[in-house]
Design a protein around this motif. Structure first.
Motif, PDB file in Angstrom:
ATOM      1  N   MET A 126       0.827  -1.210   0.000  1.00 24.67           N
ATOM      2  CA  MET A 126       0.000   0.000   0.000  1.00 24.67           C
ATOM      3  C   MET A 126       0.866   1.268   0.000  1.00 24.67           C
ATOM      4  O   MET A 126       0.507   2.256  -0.625  1.00 24.67           O
ATOM      5  N   ALA A 127       1.999   1.212   0.705  1.00 25.24           N
ATOM      6  CA  ALA A 127       2.882   2.387   0.740  1.00 25.24           C
ATOM      7  C   ALA A 127       3.547   2.623  -0.617  1.00 25.24           C
ATOM      8  O   ALA A 127       3.898   3.746  -0.963  1.00 25.24           O
ATOM      9  N   MET A 128       3.714   1.562  -1.398  1.00 23.46           N
ATOM     10  CA  MET A 128       4.339   1.704  -2.724  1.00 23.46           C
ATOM     11  C   MET A 128       3.326   2.044  -3.811  1.00 23.46           C
ATOM     12  O   MET A 128       3.695   2.587  -4.856  1.00 23.46           O
ATOM     13  N   MET A 172       5.832  10.413   1.377  1.00 23.78           N
ATOM     14  CA  MET A 172       5.528   9.054   0.937  1.00 23.78           C
ATOM     15  C   MET A 172       6.724   8.123   1.124  1.00 23.78           C
ATOM     16  O   MET A 172       6.569   6.957   1.496  1.00 23.78           O
ATOM     17  N   TRP A 173       7.931   8.658   0.896  1.00 30.34           N
ATOM     18  CA  TRP A 173       9.131   7.835   1.160  1.00 30.34           C
ATOM     19  C   TRP A 173       9.228   7.511   2.649  1.00 30.34           C
ATOM     20  O   TRP A 173       9.581   6.395   3.033  1.00 30.34           O
ATOM     21  N   ALA A 174       8.910   8.499   3.479  1.00 32.22           N
ATOM     22  CA  ALA A 174       8.989   8.270   4.936  1.00 32.22           C
ATOM     23  C   ALA A 174       7.982   7.199   5.349  1.00 32.22           C
ATOM     24  O   ALA A 174       8.276   6.331   6.175  1.00 32.22           O
ATOM     25  N   LYS A 175       6.807   7.246   4.743  1.00 31.26           N
ATOM     26  CA  LYS A 175       5.771   6.257   5.058  1.00 31.26           C
ATOM     27  C   LYS A 175       6.217   4.854   4.625  1.00 31.26           C
ATOM     28  O   LYS A 175       5.981   3.877   5.333  1.00 31.26           O
ATOM     29  N   ALA A 215       7.717 -10.661  -5.309  1.00 27.61           N
ATOM     30  CA  ALA A 215       6.976 -10.146  -6.462  1.00 27.61           C
ATOM     31  C   ALA A 215       6.767  -8.635  -6.339  1.00 27.61           C
ATOM     32  O   ALA A 215       6.906  -7.889  -7.315  1.00 27.61           O
ATOM     33  N   ILE A 216       6.468  -8.192  -5.126  1.00 31.68           N
ATOM     34  CA  ILE A 216       6.235  -6.757  -4.913  1.00 31.68           C
ATOM     35  C   ILE A 216       7.538  -5.970  -5.050  1.00 31.68           C
ATOM     36  O   ILE A 216       7.568  -4.877  -5.629  1.00 31.68           O
ATOM     37  N   LEU A 217       8.637  -6.540  -4.564  1.00 31.99           N
ATOM     38  CA  LEU A 217       9.922  -5.837  -4.684  1.00 31.99           C
ATOM     39  C   LEU A 217      10.387  -5.788  -6.143  1.00 31.99           C
ATOM     40  O   LEU A 217      10.957  -4.785  -6.586  1.00 31.99           O
TER      41      LEU A 217
END
Ligand SMILES: N[C@@H](CCC(=O)N[C@@H](CS)C(=O)NCC(=O)O)C(=O)O
Length: 254
Positions: A126-128, A172-175, A215-217
């Motif tokens: 979700m953060a990405m 967003m990067w911090a999140k 897969a997400i990475l």
């Protein structure tokens, strides 16, 4: 020994070589590679996904647009009706039931694997998400790009240019860093009970949650913000980079 069979894997193309970038399709590809199942990939243009999957007898995965999604597979088993299905988790469950060894749920961990997948989704995916949806345009061209840019706002409800604008980026990067810290803490607590090199598997072979995170990475590496992977791979003691190195044997694109 299972009956002779060949699996067709449907994936959506991009302009990288190899063109495999879709996170949900990577979940299926990891399972196919890990189980050493015979398969070939059919690369689809984004706007053709619906027509080609419905013609192949694959059921829709959604009740609103887009009705048809990748991954989808057709398993042609000698002497039986072909099995056509979609949705990465549905496919993983079918492959595990039909071709149980080697298992993606080692030690009967299916239920706990699902809780890890929920955590990966909440803390990292979700953060990405709003970073990667707009930056995916850099790996698409022609009809694929036209379809993608014209359809995202309708599907997601937010315009591409509002997802990751410069003034929101640092937050967003911090999140994302915070989400990775949370997932890392969960992994450390899971791993207290075993000495496996895998993040979510208690044995020396990877589990479905290991593939889900991989897969997400991969998606973040291929389609995410330029230089984004370099920003996160060494966080949390290098877990994420090591995980991707460990998954290399299961990353063939056939
Ligand atoms: N829950 C599904 C989601 C699949 C999904 O959203 N696939 C995307 C590509 S990653 C897709 O096919 N989108 C079609 C479109 O946008 O038209 C799964 O895990 O398989």
């Amino acid at each position: 020994m299972p009956a002779k069979h060949l699996i067709k894997l449907y994936d959506v193309r991009c302009n990288l070589d190899p063109p495999a970038w879709s996170p949900n399709v990577w979940k299926t590809r990891f399972v196919l590679n890990f189980k050493k199942l015979p398969y070939t990939t059919q690369w689809l243009a984004y706007p053709d996904i619906g027509a080609i999957l419905s013609a192949a007898g694959v059921p829709p995965t959604r009740t609103e647009k887009p009705y048809y999604t990748v991954p989808a597979i057709v398993d042609e088993v000698e002497g039986r009706h072909p099995v056509a299905l979609a949705d990465s988790l549905n496919i993983a469950t079918y492959l595990e039931r039909t071709y149980p060894q080697p298992t993606i749920f080692p030690g009967g961990t299916e239920r706990v694997q699902m809780t890890y997948i929920t955590a990966i989704h909440e803390h990292v995916f979700m953060a990405m998400f709003y970073m990667v949806i707009p930056t995916t345009t850099r790996i698409l061209t022609g009809r694929d790009l036209d379809y993608y840019t014209a359809s995202r706002k309708g599907f997601i409800g937010v315009a591409l240019e509002e997802m990751f604008p410069p003034h929101k980026q640092e937050g967003m990067w911090a999140k994302l860093r915070q989400g990775l810290d949370q997932l890392s803490a969960l992994i450390d607590s899971v791993r207290m009970g075993h000495r496996s090199r895998w993040l979510f598997s208690p044995v020396d072979t990877p589990s479905y949650a290991d593939f889900d995170l991989g897969a997400i990475l991969i998606w973040f590496q291929k389609a995410g913000p330029e230089g984004g992977w370099a920003r996160i791979r060494d966080l949390n003691g290098g877990k994420w980079r090591r995980h991707m190195d460990n998954l290399q044997p299961y990353m063939q694109v056939l």
